[in-house]
Design a protein around this motif. Structure first.
Motif, PDB file in Angstrom:
ATOM      1  N   GLY A  92      39.800  15.016 -17.769  1.00  0.00           N
ATOM      2  CA  GLY A  92      39.368  14.101 -17.221  1.00  0.00           C
ATOM      3  C   GLY A  92      40.535  12.866 -16.725  1.00  0.00           C
ATOM      4  N   ILE A  93      39.934  12.271 -15.922  1.00  0.00           N
ATOM      5  CA  ILE A  93      40.755  10.667 -15.007  1.00  0.00           C
ATOM      6  C   ILE A  93      41.549   9.225 -15.978  1.00  0.00           C
ATOM      7  N   ALA A  94      42.430   9.169 -16.383  1.00  0.00           N
ATOM      8  CA  ALA A  94      41.496   8.036 -16.743  1.00  0.00           C
ATOM      9  C   ALA A  94      41.956   7.018 -16.101  1.00  0.00           C
ATOM     10  N   SER A  95      41.381   5.609 -16.310  1.00  0.00           N
ATOM     11  CA  SER A  95      40.769   4.834 -16.098  1.00  0.00           C
ATOM     12  C   SER A  95      41.999   2.999 -16.103  1.00  0.00           C
ATOM     13  N   GLN A  96      41.181   3.348 -16.981  1.00  0.00           N
ATOM     14  CA  GLN A  96      41.522   1.645 -17.778  1.00  0.00           C
ATOM     15  C   GLN A  96      42.178   2.056 -18.952  1.00  0.00           C
ATOM     16  N   ILE A  97      43.477   1.135 -19.540  1.00  0.00           N
ATOM     17  CA  ILE A  97      43.381   0.983 -21.179  1.00  0.00           C
ATOM     18  C   ILE A  97      43.314  -0.538 -21.336  1.00  0.00           C
ATOM     19  N   THR A  98      43.415  -0.650 -22.860  1.00  0.00           N
ATOM     20  CA  THR A  98      43.864  -1.994 -23.441  1.00  0.00           C
ATOM     21  C   THR A  98      45.274  -1.618 -24.452  1.00  0.00           C
ATOM     22  N   VAL A  99      45.721  -2.358 -24.060  1.00  0.00           N
ATOM     23  CA  VAL A  99      47.347  -2.157 -25.243  1.00  0.00           C
ATOM     24  C   VAL A  99      47.150  -2.858 -26.714  1.00  0.00           C
ATOM     25  N   VAL A 159      40.482   4.709 -21.392  1.00  0.00           N
ATOM     26  CA  VAL A 159      38.873   5.450 -21.200  1.00  0.00           C
ATOM     27  C   VAL A 159      39.378   5.792 -19.971  1.00  0.00           C
ATOM     28  N   GLY A 160      38.413   7.084 -19.603  1.00  0.00           N
ATOM     29  CA  GLY A 160      38.236   7.998 -18.294  1.00  0.00           C
ATOM     30  C   GLY A 160      37.217   8.297 -17.820  1.00  0.00           C
ATOM     31  N   TYR A 161      37.063   9.020 -17.154  1.00  0.00           N
ATOM     32  CA  TYR A 161      35.818   9.626 -16.524  1.00  0.00           C
ATOM     33  C   TYR A 161      35.572  11.148 -15.976  1.00  0.00           C
ATOM     34  N   CYS A 162      34.695  12.146 -16.169  1.00  0.00           N
ATOM     35  CA  CYS A 162      34.550  13.156 -15.966  1.00  0.00           C
ATOM     36  C   CYS A 162      33.665  13.320 -15.638  1.00  0.00           C
ATOM     37  N   GLU A 163      33.270  14.469 -14.418  1.00  0.00           N
ATOM     38  CA  GLU A 163      31.902  14.464 -14.177  1.00  0.00           C
ATOM     39  C   GLU A 163      31.241  15.459 -15.335  1.00  0.00           C
ATOM     40  N   LYS A 164      30.112  15.293 -15.302  1.00  0.00           N
ATOM     41  CA  LYS A 164      29.178  15.776 -15.843  1.00  0.00           C
ATOM     42  C   LYS A 164      29.505  17.175 -15.963  1.00  0.00           C
ATOM     43  N   GLY A 165      29.567  17.864 -16.709  1.00  0.00           N
ATOM     44  CA  GLY A 165      29.587  19.680 -17.547  1.00  0.00           C
ATOM     45  C   GLY A 165      30.880  20.204 -16.644  1.00  0.00           C
ATOM     46  N   LYS A 166      32.155  19.493 -16.578  1.00  0.00           N
ATOM     47  CA  LYS A 166      33.225  19.252 -16.655  1.00  0.00           C
ATOM     48  C   LYS A 166      34.158  19.268 -17.349  1.00  0.00           C
TER      49      LYS A 166
END
Length: 343
Positions: free
Chosen positions: A89-96, A146-153
């Motif tokens: 996946g690709i990270a897009s946001q964080i909380t600290v 927090v990140g995301y990945c395309e469905k199925g990947k």
């Protein structure tokens, strides 16, 4: 000249949050609301959302006697981005979130966040929130990525199949030996404060310990080459431990080859100097934050010429167990002797 020291009590919690928010810029369209509300708002439309959390405690996970605060801030982000990368996946946001005592000044907090912001800029992610609290037991840090990945990947630990090829990025064992050097120099300093650390010839492995990099570059390259790993994990607790995680989750066996393990020359040389076998450091050391993954035989041609992806073994049947073929062609069990989070 004495450096200026601003007490955190002069700002208070909300003043500190405002200061962090003011120095934070947003880079992702998916960030709808960032720092300053009761919750961040993130929009990932039809993609699958990935969430990972890490907790780092002073005296357990880091030692401020040799870990600069800016490096700590950077590492804090990198290790969480690595968890998202380990899912393809690709990270897009964080909380600290930070728990901090009055031993730290505002300038110290600024230095910590200097590293956090540098990592956010490097990995193109947004700091969107967190929490602050006082602490009576040293510095406490928690990050949620927090990140995301395309469905199925998404690449989990459970997808490895018989005859898949086992791959690892970069090199292994350097972070562990970097830590041994830092600990040695700390003891020398405690014995004789007049002695200055001798770290020049250990620059690479010390960097591997103090400022590791998440391998987001590999995730992007795999996408470009049309390769979806059948399983993946990051090497945080040691190669042996991670291999056993994949084997257990995928219900498969594993065979790797000692002479295929990627180990940097400085790691070899330092291991020899300290009386630590480089293979042991590579398989059990941890904190390399490289990516360990499996691919189908069909994808080998796409990756075979990649200079930073190494093919170290094959997936076997579960009944074959988890083994390493040594340089002397002996078959030995792979064991998990790396970092244990609960001692």
């Amino acid at each position: 000249m004495t450096e200026k020291r601003t007490e955190l009590s002069d700002l208070g919690e909300f003043g500190l949050i405002d200061r962090i928010a003011t120095n934070t810029k947003l880079e992702n369209e998916s960030t709808v609301v960032g720092i300053g509300d009761d919750a961040a708002v993130i929009n990932h439309s039809d993609k699958q959302t990935l969430v990972s959390t890490d907790l780092l405690l002073e005296g357990i996970h880091f030692d401020l006697s040799y870990m600069p605060l800016a490096h700590l801030g950077y590492k804090l982000v990198a290790v969480n981005v690595s968890d998202i990368a380990a899912m393809n996946g690709i990270a897009s946001q964080i909380t600290v979130s930070i728990g901090i005592s009055n031993r730290f000044s505002l300038e110290a907090v600024d230095e910590l966040y200097k590293g956090i912001h540098a990592a956010c800029e490097n990995y193109k992610i947004d700091l969107v929130g967190g929490d602050t609290s006082s602490s009576s037991s040293g510095l406490v840090l928690s990050v949620t990525a927090v990140g995301y990945c395309e469905k199925g990947k998404v690449a989990s630990r459970s997808g490895a199949k018989k005859d898949d090829i086992i791959c690892v990025t970069g090199d292994l064992g350097g972070a562990y030996l970097g830590l041994q050097v830092l600990e040695r120099e700390k003891q020398v300093f405690l014995t004789n404060p007049e002695m200055q650390p001798q770290l020049d010839k250990y620059d690479y492995i010390v960097q591997r310990q103090l400022k590791p990099e998440a391998r987001m570059d590999i995730v992007h390259e795999l996408r470009e080459m049309g390769v979806i790993p059948s399983s993946m994990i990051d090497v945080s607790d040691g190669l042996g431990s991670e291999l056993l995680h994949i084997a257990k989750s995928s219900k498969i066996g594993i065979q790797i080859y000692e002479d295929k393990l990627p180990i940097d020359k400085q790691t070899y040389d330092t291991g020899y100097e300290l009386g630590i076998d480089a293979t042991t450091a590579a398989t059990n050391g941890g904190e390399d934050y490289e990516l360990l993954f499996t691919i189908s035989q069909d994808d080998y041609e796409k990756l075979k010429n990649h200079s930073d992806i190494h093919f170290i073994g094959y997936v076997k049947e579960s009944k074959d167990g988890c083994k390493m073929v040594t340089k002397q062609e002996n078959l030995v069990d792979i064991t998990a002797q790396g970092w244990n989070h609960i001692n």
